[in-house]
Design an enzyme around this catalytic site. Structure first.
Site, PDB file in Angstrom:
ATOM      1  N   TYR A  50      44.906  40.422  39.339  1.00 39.66           N
ATOM      2  CA  TYR A  50      43.700  39.610  39.558  1.00 39.66           C
ATOM      3  C   TYR A  50      44.047  38.125  39.492  1.00 39.66           C
ATOM      4  CZ  TYR A  50      38.611  38.868  39.204  1.00 39.66           C
ATOM      5  OH  TYR A  50      37.305  38.540  39.434  1.00 39.66           O
TER       6      TYR A  50
ATOM      7  N   TYR B 281      43.282  35.775  50.224  1.00 39.76           N
ATOM      8  CA  TYR B 281      42.819  36.903  51.064  1.00 39.76           C
ATOM      9  C   TYR B 281      41.307  37.076  50.980  1.00 39.76           C
ATOM     10  CZ  TYR B 281      41.738  42.041  50.620  1.00 39.76           C
ATOM     11  OH  TYR B 281      41.160  43.284  50.596  1.00 39.76           O
TER      12      TYR B 281
END
Lengths: 135, 384
Positions: free
Chosen positions: B280, B328
């Protein structure tokens, strides 16, 4: 806290102390753990035998950031390790942001009796610090 | 440990919804529906097969209940556990445990957010602390900025090492057609970008996009007949220590130390066994702290560790091969996308960015302000 005794809500105790220019914290009467923010139970041992104490208002900057937001001058936000052994968030005044560094000694400057009302957090007085003077 | 779900659950379907900027009027529920249809389709399952439902949201307080109504699912096992952005990795742990116990047979994990197109600014379900709110920290940027500042002070981590994370993650994004940001990026550009909350500039921060994801999980016996090579859960762990940043004992050590240890112990593996990491990343300091907390390097060594291209394409410790939250896709909560990319890497479906022969992957995340952590170790059939 005895059954039936009126409870002093810990957040109110904190805010009332701030209104009198003081930061309070707690120690546990059983395990001696220092705690901030104030609670009804010791976060270490679970005892309800918690004791409010006033802080001397001195400490050391643990970490810092300077927030750059549109429409206002950059301002610093710090975490301060207080000498009594607890950590708080605050801001340091009377020093340029670039001079507010990790490890610097600071002391409580004043408490602004802010009457802002946040829908979730309620009434929010605000303490501010300054670089610690000599003595 | 008896009762561990190791080898008892596998991922058989993963999908994103449309990502990026989906346009006004689309809801977070619409995106979850898209993702569900795609994930069930690639698995070869039908909606009627789903009897376990897992979701978290900043829009819907009863996340699994809300999305179940929209989709017409009446689960016999439901879980709206919300521990921040890593909730979906925690859901994977919970789903595996429920599958092992027979509490459900096909588990569906869902997320959706229109963080970019929804209007009204950044949406969060954070409860501001009365002990922090008066000081005006930007939530959560300033909290992580203070963590990065402390990491730099304590270990000598440099501004350039933080920027390295953004640069190498962008290099991965350039190989992912779905990535939101695909232009080349340099350390100088990151360091010299507009200051947001020192030491972070704009380019130390993740993108803000729309997006949703779905993950379908079932038991290995059921997985055998489905369309995709099953990806097995080898280990999982969770932990949380605090909620607000001033309550965090050491701003350079997250609860990921515990979630990671639990996951690796269950898997019977060590970081040296991992071929690809999906970690993350909302800010550049994340992968540095994650790699330390999970044991890929020592505490304080993360800055030098990520330098020299080690976590980028061709590096010996590939991290965030999809381009991560940095480049992304980051629709408010990112956790489900770590599972999606880890699964695709283990299936060998990642095209240009495929890690050759990847057998073991870690999907790891945090939630809140280093508050909660969840870790999953995933592997191919050969690793079970």
């Amino acid at each position: 806290m005895a059954d039936g005794a009126a409870m002093l809500p810990p957040l109110k105790a904190y805010q009332d102390a701030l209104d009198n220019g003081e930061i309070i914290y707690q120690t546990c009467g059983d395990c001696e753990r220092v705690a901030f923010y104030p609670r009804l139970v010791c976060p270490e041992c679970g005892s309800t035998n918690v004791v409010y104490k006033p802080s001397a208002g001195k400490g050391e900057v643990y970490t810092r950031t300077v927030v750059h937001a549109r429409g206002r001058d950059p301002y610093n936000v710090v975490l301060i390790d207080m000498d009594e052994g607890f950590r708080i968030m605050s801001t340091v005044e009377d020093a340029p942001n670039d001079d507010v560094r990790i490890g610097m000694r600071v002391e409580l400057k004043t408490v602004y009796p802010v009457e802002e009302v946040d829908a979730k957090a309620g009434r929010l007085p605000k303490h501010v610090f300054r670089p610690q003077g000599d003595g | 440990m008896d009762g561990d779900p190791r080898g008892k659950a596998c991922i058989v379907g993963v999908a994103e919804s449309d990502l990026g900027a989906v346009g006004a009027g689309v809801t977070a529920l619409d995106l979850q529906a898209q993702a569900m249809v795609r994930a069930l389709d690639e698995a070869g399952l039908r909606k009627a097969d789903v009897d376990g439902l897992f979701s978290a949201s900043v829009y819907y307080q009863m996340a699994s209940v809300e999305v179940a109504e929209y989709l017409g699912i009446r689960p016999r096992y439901t879980d709206s556990t919300t521990v921040g952005g890593c909730s979906f990795i925690a859901h994977l742990h919970h789903a595996a445990t429920a599958l092992r116990a027979g509490a459900c047979d096909v588990a569906l994990i869902l997320y959706g957010s229109t963080q970019r197109s929804g209007g009204g600014g950044f949406t969060t379900n954070a409860n501001p602390s009365p002990y922090e709110l008066p000081y005006g920290p930007r939530m959560p940027i300033s909290m992580y900025a203070m963590s990065a500042a402390r990491h730099m002070h304590q270990y000598g981590t440099t501004r350039e090492q933080l920027a390295e994370v953004a640069v190498q993650t962008r290099a991965w994004a350039r190989m992912n057609p779905k990535a939101f940001m695909r232009d080349p990026l340099t350390v100088e550009e990151v360091v010299n970008a507009r200051a947001i909350s020192e030491p972070f500039t704009l380019l130390d921060c993740c993108v803000v996009t729309d997006g949703g994801g779905a993950v379908v999980v079932t038991r290995p016996d059921r997985a055998r007949d489905l369309r995709q090579a099953p990806v097995h859960l080898l280990g999982a762990g969770e932990a949380h220590w605090h909620r607000h940043i001033h309550q965090m004992p050491d701003l350079t050590v997250s609860a990921g130390v515990e979630s990671g240890r639990r996951a690796f112990e269950m898997a019977g593996l060590t970081p040296g066994d991992v071929d690809v990491c999906e970690l993350y990343d909302a800010f550049t300091v994340f992968p540095i702290v994650h790699l330390e907390d999970l044991g890929f390097c020592g505490k304080g060594e993360g800055g030098p560790f990520v330098s020299g291209g080690r976590i980028g394409p061709g590096g010996d410790c590939p991290v965030n091969t999809n381009g991560g939250g940095m480049s992304y896709c980051h629709p408010g909560m990112y956790g489900i996308f770590t599972i999606i990319e880890a699964t695709r890497q283990l299936r060998g479906q990642c095209g240009d960015r495929q890690i050759e022969g990847a057998e073991v992957a870690v999907a790891h995340g945090v939630g809140g302000v280093w508050s909660a952590a969840a870790t999953a170790i995933l592997g191919t059939a050969a690793t079970v």
